[in-house]
Enzyme design. Structure first.
Site, PDB file in Angstrom:
ATOM      1  CB  SER A   1      -0.934   0.008   1.207  1.00  0.00           C
ATOM      2  OG  SER A   1      -0.202   0.010   2.409  1.00  0.00           O
TER       3      SER A   1
ATOM      4  CG  ASN B   1      -3.357  -5.401  12.570  1.00  0.00           C
ATOM      5  OD1 ASN B   1      -2.761  -5.265  11.498  1.00  0.00           O
ATOM      6  ND2 ASN B   1      -3.765  -6.576  13.012  1.00  0.00           N
TER       7      ASN B   1
ATOM      8  CB  THR C   1     -41.315  24.734  -7.129  1.00  0.00           C
ATOM      9  OG1 THR C   1     -42.489  25.029  -7.876  1.00  0.00           O
ATOM     10  CG2 THR C   1     -41.231  25.691  -5.954  1.00  0.00           C
ATOM     11  CG  HIS C   2     -42.184  21.186  -9.782  1.00  0.00           C
ATOM     12  ND1 HIS C   2     -42.386  19.867  -9.450  1.00  0.00           N
ATOM     13  CD2 HIS C   2     -42.862  21.915  -8.858  1.00  0.00           C
ATOM     14  CE1 HIS C   2     -43.178  19.797  -8.389  1.00  0.00           C
ATOM     15  NE2 HIS C   2     -43.460  21.027  -8.004  1.00  0.00           N
TER      16      HIS C   2
ATOM     17  CB  SER D   1     -15.563  25.365 -28.123  1.00  0.00           C
ATOM     18  OG  SER D   1     -15.505  24.583 -29.298  1.00  0.00           O
TER      19      SER D   1
ATOM     20  CE  LYS E   1     -20.730  26.826 -26.146  1.00  0.00           C
ATOM     21  NZ  LYS E   1     -20.712  25.373 -26.307  1.00  0.00           N
TER      22      LYS E   1
ATOM     23  CG  ASN F   1     -18.275  25.921 -23.072  1.00  0.00           C
ATOM     24  OD1 ASN F   1     -19.318  26.425 -23.480  1.00  0.00           O
ATOM     25  ND2 ASN F   1     -17.424  25.294 -23.869  1.00  0.00           N
TER      26      ASN F   1
ATOM     27  CD  GLU G   1     -20.075  22.068 -18.270  1.00  0.00           C
ATOM     28  OE1 GLU G   1     -20.441  21.124 -18.987  1.00  0.00           O
ATOM     29  OE2 GLU G   1     -19.447  23.048 -18.700  1.00  0.00           O
TER      30      GLU G   1
ATOM     31  CE1 TYR H   1      -5.845  -3.927   9.123  1.00  0.00           C
ATOM     32  CE2 TYR H   1      -4.959  -6.109   8.608  1.00  0.00           C
ATOM     33  CZ  TYR H   1      -5.118  -4.769   8.293  1.00  0.00           C
ATOM     34  OH  TYR H   1      -4.558  -4.270   7.152  1.00  0.00           O
TER      35      TYR H   1
ATOM     36  CD  GLN I   1      -2.823  -2.619   2.001  1.00  0.00           C
ATOM     37  OE1 GLN I   1      -2.163  -2.970   2.963  1.00  0.00           O
ATOM     38  NE2 GLN I   1      -2.549  -3.031   0.773  1.00  0.00           N
TER      39      GLN I   1
ATOM     40  CE  LYS J   1      -3.710   1.860   3.877  1.00  0.00           C
ATOM     41  NZ  LYS J   1      -2.328   1.544   4.345  1.00  0.00           N
TER      42      LYS J   1
END
Ligand code: ARG
Length: 453
Positions: A22, A109, A154-155, A276, A282, A284, A289, A316, A321, A324
């Site tokens: 690890s 551990n 709303t909606h 773009s 463009k 953006n 996003e 354990y 592991q 992490k």
């Protein structure tokens, strides 16, 4: 890993060595590991398990490794499996035989559980700070635009006029709860597991409270098996992160919609937009996003940890592991999302003429017309029906609600008078919502003052 394998006839193959290591993820917890070891050495000295001279030697070696880490020269190697054995091996090269004392009454551990608790505590404090920065930006932007009225939705359909600042404050509230969740979880994360050993504690005269105090942790584990086996504190961090990320994503989506030509409620400065490769015009909102787009992976890591934990037998297990890398990744990504969102809130320009124009759409005052009748003594449901009929009449006649003659209003409810046309004012409409937590300027202003304190 060649170390620790005296009981084995054969070494691990390269493939398995890489597979069980690890080292890559552990690079993020080197500092926590060394700090844990420094506290452990202090405890070993106090309990007489190492001499003061040995403790000094161990500490100076550990501090050298910490310096190397800070300078970027201490790189963990997969051949030593994880951060713990990397530190122990390097310490041996630095200080000689005393390094063999470091792991007295300790297991990897309880060590890894401690490292992750220290790491998460640090990141939790970072998130609390970054959320506070974002809240401050939201409040500042709200105050700077306190006179701006816009349609509330709303909606995603126009509903009623409200203050732009009221929406900013709604996010201040959401992020406030997120910050609270981080703060609350740190009470449970700040428990020291050191002294649990592999799972049963130790026969040596250790003092876990001394280690905990040296690390400024509020308390010590109550059960050694639990101390090494649970990662609920990681799940809690990931849940708090996920919900923060979901709120960020909702805000990002809201801003993406508002900055379209169709809405035109806000504009982002050039330094918060990309262009773009094909269409030169463009502009953006890619940063927003991406804030929205990173949410999936953040929530995914929460699910990953929960599913990792669900099948584990008591004690354990090496699966732990795998909790992490996700936690480390989420800490990085969420921190970046919070910073970018703060910049976006600070940098965006509100186009108040556009928001006012949209908020002046006569249909947005239909509910105000209902309240107008209620004030004149009409029962709410009857008032609702009367206004609905006027709305239908206006739509059928292809005129705005504001253009319906008073004679026609009166056909639907006799209580309508000339004063009905005063209802069609977005600022007045918003300011009339003086109920607690409502969108009236008086309410929003005091909510912002309260939020600042
Ligand atoms: N690298 C391990 C982890 O991250 C440390 C504990 C390993 N313990 C063991 N007995 N193999 O969880």
């Amino acid at each position: 890993m060649k170390v620790l394998r005296k009981a084995f006839k054969e070494q691990l193959s390269d493939v398995v060595t890489e597979f069980v290591a690890s080292a890559k993820a552990d690079q993020a917890i080197v500092e926590a590991d060394i700090n844990g070891s420094l506290a452990h050495v202090e405890m070993l000295k106090k309990s007489g398990l190492v001499t003061p001279a040995q403790a000094d030697n161990l500490k100076s070696g550990l501090n050298t490794l910490k310096d190397q880490y800070e300078k970027g020269t201490f790189i963990l190697e997969a051949q030593y499996e994880d951060v713990h054995m990397n530190v122990e091996s390097k310490l041996g090269e630095l200080i000689g035989a005393d390094a063999k004392l470091l792991h007295t009454a300790r297991s990897r551990n309880d060590q890894v559980a401690l490292d992750m608790r220290l790491f998460i505590l640090d990141k939790t404090a970072e998130m609390e700070k970054l959320i506070a920065d974002l809240q401050e930006a939201l409040i500042t932007t709200a105050e700077a635009n306190i006179g701006v009225v816009m349609p509330g939705y709303t909606h995603l359909q126009r509903a009623q006029p409200l203050l732009f600042a009221h929406i900013m404050h709604s996010y201040v509230e959401m992020f406030g709860r997120d910050k609270g969740r981080f703060a609350d979880s740190s009470k449970r994360t700040g428990i020291s597991p050191l002294g649990a050993g592999a799972l049963v504690g130790s026969g040596l005269p250790i003092m876990p409270d001394v280690t905990a105090a040296a690390l400024e942790l509020s308390s010590v584990f109550g059960n050694s098996v639990d101390a090494v086996s649970d990662r609920d504190f990681i799940a809690e961090f990931l849940f708090a992160s996920s919900l923060t990320s979901v709120h960020l994503s909702q805000l990002a989506e809201t801003l993406v919609i508002w900055c379209t030509k169709e809405f035109g409620f806000i504009q982002f400065p050039d330094d918060l937009t990309t262009t773009s490769s094909l269409m030169p015009q463009k502009k953006n909102p890619d940063p927003m996003e991406l804030v929205r787009g990173k949410t999936g992976a953040i929530v995914g890591e929460l699910v990953n940890v929960l599913i990792t934990l669900k099948g584990l037998p008591v004690g354990y297990n090496r699966d732990l592991q795998e909790t992490k890398p996700g936690a480390i990744k989420v800490a990085d990504e969420l921190s970046a999302c919070l910073k970018v969102m703060t910049l976006a809130i600070q940098g965006m320009q509100v186009v108040s003429e556009k928001t006012l124009q949209a908020a002046s759409d006569p249909e947005l005052f239909a509910t105000d017309l209902v309240e107008y009748l209620v004030v004149k003594g009409v029962a709410f449901r009857a008032a609702h029906e009367a206004v609905a009929s006027v709305v239908q009449h206006a739509r059928d006649s292809k005129i705005s609600l504001q253009a319906v003659p008073i004679v026609d209003y009166k056909k639907h409810a006799a209580e309508f008078e000339e004063s009905v046309y005063e209802v069609f004012n977005a600022v007045n409409s918003a300011n009339a919502k003086t109920s607690p937590g409502g969108t009236a300027t008086t309410r929003v202003t005091s909510a912002l003052i309260k939020a600042k304190s």
